[in-house]
Design an enzyme around this catalytic site. Sequence first.
Site, mmCIF file in Angstrom:
data_model
loop_
_atom_site.group_PDB
_atom_site.id
_atom_site.type_symbol
_atom_site.label_atom_id
_atom_site.label_comp_id
_atom_site.label_asym_id
_atom_site.label_seq_id
_atom_site.Cartn_x
_atom_site.Cartn_y
_atom_site.Cartn_z
ATOM 1 N N ILE A 301 7.161 -3.492 -9.250
ATOM 2 C CA ILE A 301 5.999 -2.892 -9.914
ATOM 3 C C ILE A 301 4.719 -3.115 -9.111
ATOM 4 O O ILE A 301 4.445 -4.228 -8.650
ATOM 5 C CB ILE A 301 5.824 -3.500 -11.336
ATOM 6 N N HIS A 302 3.947 -2.053 -8.929
ATOM 7 C CA HIS A 302 2.651 -2.152 -8.276
ATOM 8 C C HIS A 302 1.737 -1.053 -8.820
ATOM 9 O O HIS A 302 2.187 0.042 -9.150
ATOM 10 C CB HIS A 302 2.772 -2.063 -6.759
ATOM 11 N N ILE A 303 0.475 -1.366 -8.917
ATOM 12 C CA ILE A 303 -0.512 -0.439 -9.478
ATOM 13 C C ILE A 303 -1.411 0.076 -8.358
ATOM 14 O O ILE A 303 -2.058 -0.711 -7.648
ATOM 15 C CB ILE A 303 -1.366 -1.132 -10.561
#
Length: 344
Positions: A301-303
């Site tokens: 997960i990365h934003i």
Amino acid sequence: MEIETLKKAVKIIQNSEEFAAFIPEVRSNIVMAKENAKDVNDVAGIPGRITTVHGKPRSFMDPEFGVSSHMARLVLSVMKHDSSKRSAMNIIYDPKIISLCEKLGLKVSFYDRRDEPKDIMKVEGGTIPWGVEASIKKINDVPDVIYHKGAWGKEPSISLIGSDAIDIAKMAVCIARLSSKQEDYKVLFAPQTEKSASKIPDVTCIFCAMAKGDPEASKNVIYNDGEDMVVLNIYPYNRGHILVVPTKHYTDLTELDLESLKNLFKTVQKTIHLIRETIKPDGVNIGINLGEAAGQNIKHIHIHMVPRFKSETTFIGTTANTRVIKENLDDTYNKYMEKIEILR
């Protein structure tokens, strides 16, 4: 290495029908110098240059060292000011191409052959080194593009300058396609990404390697508080594009507990302040891709946090859905580090 790089560059050029219209009367050549090159024998080019056959770019011989004169002297002159700029290519001169290069954020300069001193004219091969020096002096920097409008018996010309031949070939093809006004053509033009891509370490998960402090992987980590990281995106969609990443390996947002989500978005909030203080954009896009179909390439997960600018609307309309990165990644990293207290 230079020979193999040139072979790949020529293949890129030959696969672009649009580029055929960019080949001048004197034909095009693309060259690449060895590190610490001293003379034209240390610069590789294409024997016989690149020509057109049935409306397509064609090269009929493999690259060799010492076969170029004009472009080799240009690169050698540029390397005296920036040793990393080891490649160049000449294309046809057109004011529209110059205008497009400027819109793309390339550093453009020129020299006027009518201003060439008489003592330089008497020296065989003296014009190009003089022209390079004059072009650099005009903008007090090494240009990405140098042009001249010709003289008596001399064809006008544009020279593209870069770190290696593959970058130059991609730059030339990009400009050719944009000039042909193919409205459906989309391209990310960012010369720095090719250099960065080669540095990605061979690890199972790049973000996990960053979190563990892998020396090679951690080069682009701006901030790490042990739970979340702020990382420079080496494939930026826009100048200043950064990522907020949990240090623990989550593959989906639903896997985070409430406290982890809270901390993650606290970091997102602080990162908004960092972007605004450092990049000073007109807006910021914040996005999460979940699943391959949604564009998630790394299963961690990365934003995404992407600075946006009002001027982009006009730019995209002019250059057919093209995104341009004008700033070196190292410069972006250093700017963020100057404001690191915002995250702390």
